[in-house]
Write a protein that holds these residues in place. Structure first.
Motif, PDB file in Angstrom:
ATOM      1  N   ASP A 158       0.822  -1.204   0.000  1.00 48.70           N
ATOM      2  CA  ASP A 158       0.000   0.000   0.000  1.00 48.70           C
ATOM      3  C   ASP A 158       0.860   1.259   0.000  1.00 48.70           C
ATOM      4  O   ASP A 158       0.575   2.222  -0.730  1.00 48.70           O
ATOM      5  N   VAL A 159       1.897   1.271   0.802  1.00 50.88           N
ATOM      6  CA  VAL A 159       2.784   2.439   0.849  1.00 50.88           C
ATOM      7  C   VAL A 159       3.455   2.661  -0.499  1.00 50.88           C
ATOM      8  O   VAL A 159       3.515   3.790  -1.011  1.00 50.88           O
ATOM      9  N   ALA A 160       3.958   1.596  -1.104  1.00 51.63           N
ATOM     10  CA  ALA A 160       4.618   1.716  -2.409  1.00 51.63           C
ATOM     11  C   ALA A 160       3.642   2.245  -3.461  1.00 51.63           C
ATOM     12  O   ALA A 160       4.001   3.093  -4.284  1.00 51.63           O
ATOM     13  N   ALA A 161       2.410   1.754  -3.443  1.00 52.64           N
ATOM     14  CA  ALA A 161       1.414   2.203  -4.414  1.00 52.64           C
ATOM     15  C   ALA A 161       1.047   3.664  -4.201  1.00 52.64           C
ATOM     16  O   ALA A 161       0.903   4.441  -5.160  1.00 52.64           O
ATOM     17  N   ASN A 162       0.888   4.085  -2.951  1.00 54.44           N
ATOM     18  CA  ASN A 162       0.579   5.488  -2.666  1.00 54.44           C
ATOM     19  C   ASN A 162       1.726   6.402  -3.057  1.00 54.44           C
ATOM     20  O   ASN A 162       1.508   7.499  -3.589  1.00 54.44           O
TER      21      ASN A 162
ATOM     22  N   CYS B   8      -8.203   1.647  -5.258  1.00 52.49           N
ATOM     23  CA  CYS B   8      -8.583   2.740  -6.166  1.00 52.49           C
ATOM     24  C   CYS B   8      -8.051   4.051  -5.609  1.00 52.49           C
ATOM     25  O   CYS B   8      -8.792   4.852  -5.027  1.00 52.49           O
ATOM     26  N   LEU B   9      -6.753   4.268  -5.774  1.00 55.75           N
ATOM     27  CA  LEU B   9      -6.117   5.435  -5.170  1.00 55.75           C
ATOM     28  C   LEU B   9      -6.587   6.739  -5.781  1.00 55.75           C
ATOM     29  O   LEU B   9      -6.420   7.807  -5.189  1.00 55.75           O
TER      30      LEU B   9
ATOM     31  N   GLY C 257     -13.798  14.180   6.053  1.00 61.47           N
ATOM     32  CA  GLY C 257     -12.569  14.241   5.272  1.00 61.47           C
ATOM     33  C   GLY C 257     -12.337  12.950   4.511  1.00 61.47           C
ATOM     34  O   GLY C 257     -13.020  11.945   4.716  1.00 61.47           O
ATOM     35  N   ARG C 258     -11.381  12.997   3.600  1.00 58.67           N
ATOM     36  CA  ARG C 258     -11.076  11.858   2.744  1.00 58.67           C
ATOM     37  C   ARG C 258      -9.570  11.675   2.618  1.00 58.67           C
ATOM     38  O   ARG C 258      -8.796  12.635   2.683  1.00 58.67           O
ATOM     39  N   ARG C 259      -9.171  10.416   2.432  1.00 60.29           N
ATOM     40  CA  ARG C 259      -7.800  10.119   2.025  1.00 60.29           C
ATOM     41  C   ARG C 259      -7.850   9.617   0.583  1.00 60.29           C
ATOM     42  O   ARG C 259      -8.909   9.344   0.038  1.00 60.29           O
ATOM     43  N   HIS C 260      -6.687   9.497  -0.039  1.00 61.29           N
ATOM     44  CA  HIS C 260      -6.551   9.099  -1.433  1.00 61.29           C
ATOM     45  C   HIS C 260      -7.024  10.227  -2.367  1.00 61.29           C
ATOM     46  O   HIS C 260      -7.660  11.179  -1.962  1.00 61.29           O
ATOM     47  N   ALA C 261      -6.648  10.099  -3.633  1.00 52.64           N
ATOM     48  CA  ALA C 261      -7.114  10.974  -4.712  1.00 52.64           C
ATOM     49  C   ALA C 261      -6.711  12.431  -4.478  1.00 52.64           C
ATOM     50  O   ALA C 261      -5.848  12.743  -3.662  1.00 52.64           O
ATOM     51  N   ARG C 262      -7.333  13.323  -5.241  1.00 56.64           N
ATOM     52  CA  ARG C 262      -7.066  14.756  -5.109  1.00 56.64           C
ATOM     53  C   ARG C 262      -7.389  15.243  -3.701  1.00 56.64           C
ATOM     54  O   ARG C 262      -6.664  16.045  -3.107  1.00 56.64           O
ATOM     55  N   GLN C 263      -8.512  14.735  -3.145  1.00 57.61           N
ATOM     56  CA  GLN C 263      -8.921  15.179  -1.815  1.00 57.61           C
ATOM     57  C   GLN C 263      -7.896  14.818  -0.753  1.00 57.61           C
ATOM     58  O   GLN C 263      -7.760  15.518   0.257  1.00 57.61           O
ATOM     59  N   GLY C 264      -7.162  13.718  -0.972  1.00 61.80           N
ATOM     60  CA  GLY C 264      -6.197  13.263   0.012  1.00 61.80           C
ATOM     61  C   GLY C 264      -4.971  14.137   0.130  1.00 61.80           C
ATOM     62  O   GLY C 264      -4.252  14.057   1.131  1.00 61.80           O
TER      63      GLY C 264
END
Length: 516
Positions: free
Chosen positions: A108-112, A448-449, A462-469
Motif C-alpha cells: 500500500d505504501v509503495a502504491a501510494n 482505487c487510489l 474528510g477523505r484520504r486518497h485521490a485529489r482530496q487526500g
C-alpha cells in the motif's frame, strides 16, 4: 508458543535514542504477550518542541520545486519494496497480524508513493478560475502547504496509516509529526528510518512516542492540521479540541460495514469475497464487513459456502506465509471480541462456526466467527466489533437489504454482490457509505487510489486518497487580477447601473456553457 521477529535493530535504536532521559514504555508482542522492546514516553513539552523544530524546517522544504518533492516519494516507494522483509518483520512483531496482511501494508505504501509522485504535482498546480467578467479579469487558484501536520495513528495498520497519509502531506510542502499508538510505535520509527535516507530535511518528519492523552492535546493545539484515524469516541474528542483551536482536522472513524448478496449473485464468488472482507487482518480493518444481508432465495447456499470456506482458514501467530488469520493486537481487543460473541449468544443468536479464543495458538488469537439470528439488542448489532466476527441474516428482497444496510449511525464501507453489474452499481449508490465495492472485497475500493476514501455519519469527516487526500493538507488561495477598469459603480445613477448589470447577466445566461 509462537516466536516473533526482533525489533532490536540498529536502525530503530538510533531513532529511539534521539529522545534522551525520558521514562520508557514497554511494547508487548501480541504473538507471545511478552515484552518486545521499549520506547521513550515523551511529554507534552516534547510534542511542542517537535512542532517548533518542524515549523523551522518546513519553510525550506516548501520552497523546493514540487518535482524535487515528488522525487522523494519515488525514493520512498523503492525503499519500502527494497526493505520489505524488514518492514514486514517489524509489523508482525508489534501487531501479530498474518504475514500476508503485513505485506499488504508495504504494498500500500509503495502504491501510494507511486500515485502521488505521479499525480500529486498536477493536483498542486495553480489553476485558472472563471470570473464573472472573463475578458477584463483573471483569477488563479494557488495551493499552499498548511505548515505542520500532526498524524495520530492507530495500531491496526501502523505503517500504512503513517506513510500513506504522510506522503501527500509531505509532497504538498508540509512537515509531519506522527504520534503512533502506544502498542505499535516501531512501525512509525521504521517509517522514519525510510524517510531518513531521502532528501527530506530531518525535522520535516518526526515521531513522538507516548500516551495519547499526554501528546494529543499539544499536537492538536500547535499543529496546523491534524489527521486522526481511530474510534468514533476518540474522534469526537479530537474534533472538539481541534475546534477550540481552529485546527483543520480530518477523521476516519469507526464502521459497522454492511454487505448485500442479491439473488442473482455468483454465490461461490460472493462466499470467497466474504471471507476476505470479514477476516483480513483478523477483522481489525476499518473497512472490514461485519454484517451480511442475503436475499432469502440464496441465503442458505451463501451461508453454507461462507461457513465452509471460513472453516478452511489457517490460524497462526507466526511468520509463516501460509497463515490466513493472525492474532488480535491486544488483550483488550480479545476481551471486546469475546464479550460481543458471548452477549449475542446469550441473547439467542446462533453460532455457525468459530466463537472461541485459541490460547493454544497465541494469547490473543480468536477463531473466525459467523453468527446468525442475532437479535437487535445485541451489542454487535450496532457496535463495531473490530475482530473476526460477523453476522449473516436473510432478507426478503433487495429493498429490505438496502434498508438494513443503511440502518446504522456509521457509513464507512460496504459491498454489493450481484450478477447484474448495473443493478449492483445502482444499489451501491444508494448505500450511505463513503465507499462501496461491487462484486469484490474491500481491496477493490482500497486499491482505487484515484477515488476518495472516507466515511459518512459517525464514520468521520474528510477523505484520504485521490485529489482530496492531498488538498486537505493545503490552503487554497485565489488571486484575482483586474485587466480593465476597476470593478465599482460607474458615474451613473445606481438604478441605471443595476439595470445594466442585470441585462448583462441575463444575456450571459443565454450563452452556451463554453462561452460563459
Amino acid at each position: 508458543m509462537a516466536s516473533v521477529p526482533s525489533v532490536d535493530d540498529d536502525r530503530l535504536a538510533s531513532l529511539i535514542d534521539t529522545v534522551e532521559a525520558r521514562p520508557s514504555m514497554t511494547v508487548t508482542a501480541p504473538a507471545t504477550d511478552e515484552a518486545l522492546g521499549s520506547v521513550p514516553r515523551c511529554t507534552a513539552a516534547d510534542a511542542r518542541a517537535a512542532v517548533e523544530s518542524a515549523r523551522k524546517a518546513q519553510g525550506e522544504w516548501a520552497d523546493r520545486a514540487v518535482g524535487d518533492r515528488a522525487a522523494v516519494l519515488d525514493t520512498v516507494g523503492e525503499a519500502v519494496l527494497d526493505r520489505q522483509r524488514w518492514l514486514v518483520d517489524v509489523l508482525q512483531a508489534e501487531t501479530g497480524k498474518a504475514r500476508a496482511d503485513a505485506f499488504e501494508e508495504v504494498l500500500d505504501v509503495a502504491a501510494n508513493a507511486d500515485y502521488y509522485a505521479r499525480e500529486g504535482p498536477g493536483f498542486l498546480a495553480s489553476e485558472r478560475r472563471s470570473s464573472m467578467l472573463p475578458i477584463v479579469t483573471k483569477a488563479v487558484e494557488h495551493r499552499h502547504p498548511k505548515g505542520v501536520v500532526a498524524l495520530i495513528v492507530p495500531w491496526n495498520y501502523p505503517l500504512t496509516l503513517v506513510l500513506s497519509d504522510a506522503l501527500p502531506a509531505i509532497l504538498a510542502g508540509n512537515a509531519v509529526i506522527v504520534k503512533p499508538a502506544e502498542g505499535t510505535p516501531f512501525s512509525a520509527l521504521a517509517a522514519a528510518d525510510v524517510l531518513a535516507d531521502t532528501a527530506l530535511p530531518a525535522d520535516c518528519f518526526q515521531v513522538v512516542t507516548g500516551d495519547g492523552p499526554e501528546l494529543g492535546p499539544p499536537l492538536i493545539e500547535h499543529a496546523d492540521a491534524v489527521g486522526f484515524t481511530g474510534s468514533t469516541e476518540t474522534g469526537r474528542t479530537v474534533a472538539e479540541q481541534a475546534g477550540r483551536h481552529l485546527t483543520d482536522v480530518s477523521l476516519e472513524l469507526g464502521g459497522k460495514n454492511p454487505a448485500i448478496v442479491l439473488a442473482d449473485a455468483d454465490i461461490d464468488r460472493a462466499a470467497a469475497g466474504a471471507v476476505d472482507d470479514a477476516f483480513a487482518n483478523a477483522g481489525q480493518l476499518c473497512v472490514s464487513i461485519e454484517r451480511f444481508y442475503a436475499e432469502e432465495t440464496v441465503f442458505e447456499a451463501f451461508r453454507d459456502r461462507f461457513v465452509s470456506r471460513t472453516r478452511q482458514l489457517t490460524l497462526g501467530a507466526d511468520t509463516d506465509w501460509a497463515t490466513d488469520v493472525g492474532s488480535l493486537q491486544s488483550a483488550a481487543q480479545l476481551e471486546k471480541v469475546t464479550a460481543h460473541v458471548e452477549d449475542a449468544l446469550d441473547r439467542g443468536a446462533t453460532l455457525l462456526t468459530g466463537g472461541r479464543a485459541r490460547p493454544d495458538i497465541g494469547p490473543f488469537v480468536f477463531e473466525p466467527t459467523i453468527l446468525t439470528d442475532v437479535p437487535d439488542d445485541a451489542r454487535l448489532t450496532d457496535e463495531e466489533t473490530f475482530g473476526p466476527v460477523v453476522r449473516i441474516e436473510s432478507v426478503p428482497d433487495a429493498e429490505a437489504a438496502l434498508e438494513r444496510a443503511n440502518d446504522s449511525r456509521y457509513g464507512l464501507n460496504a459491498t454489493v454482490w450481484s450478477g447484474d453489474r448495473s443493478r449492483g452499481e445502482s444499489l451501491a449508490a444508494d448505500i450511505e457509505c463513503g465507499t462501496v465495492s461491487v462484486n469484490d472485497s474491500y481491496r477493490t475500493v482500497w486499491a482505487c487510489l484515484d477515488g476518495p476514501m472516507g466515511g459518512m455519519g459517525d464514520s468521520g469527516i474528510g477523505r484520504r486518497h485521490a485529489r482530496q487526500g492531498i488538498e486537505k493538507y493545503t490552503e487554497a488561495q485565489t488571486v484575482a487580477t483586474q485587466r480593465g477598469p476597476p470593478m465599482k459603480h460607474p458615474a451613473v445613477p445606481h438604478r441605471v447601473w443595476a439595470g445594466a448589470v442585470s441585462a448583462f447577466l441575463r444575456a450571459r445566461q443565454r450563452l452556451p456553457g463554453w462561452l460563459r
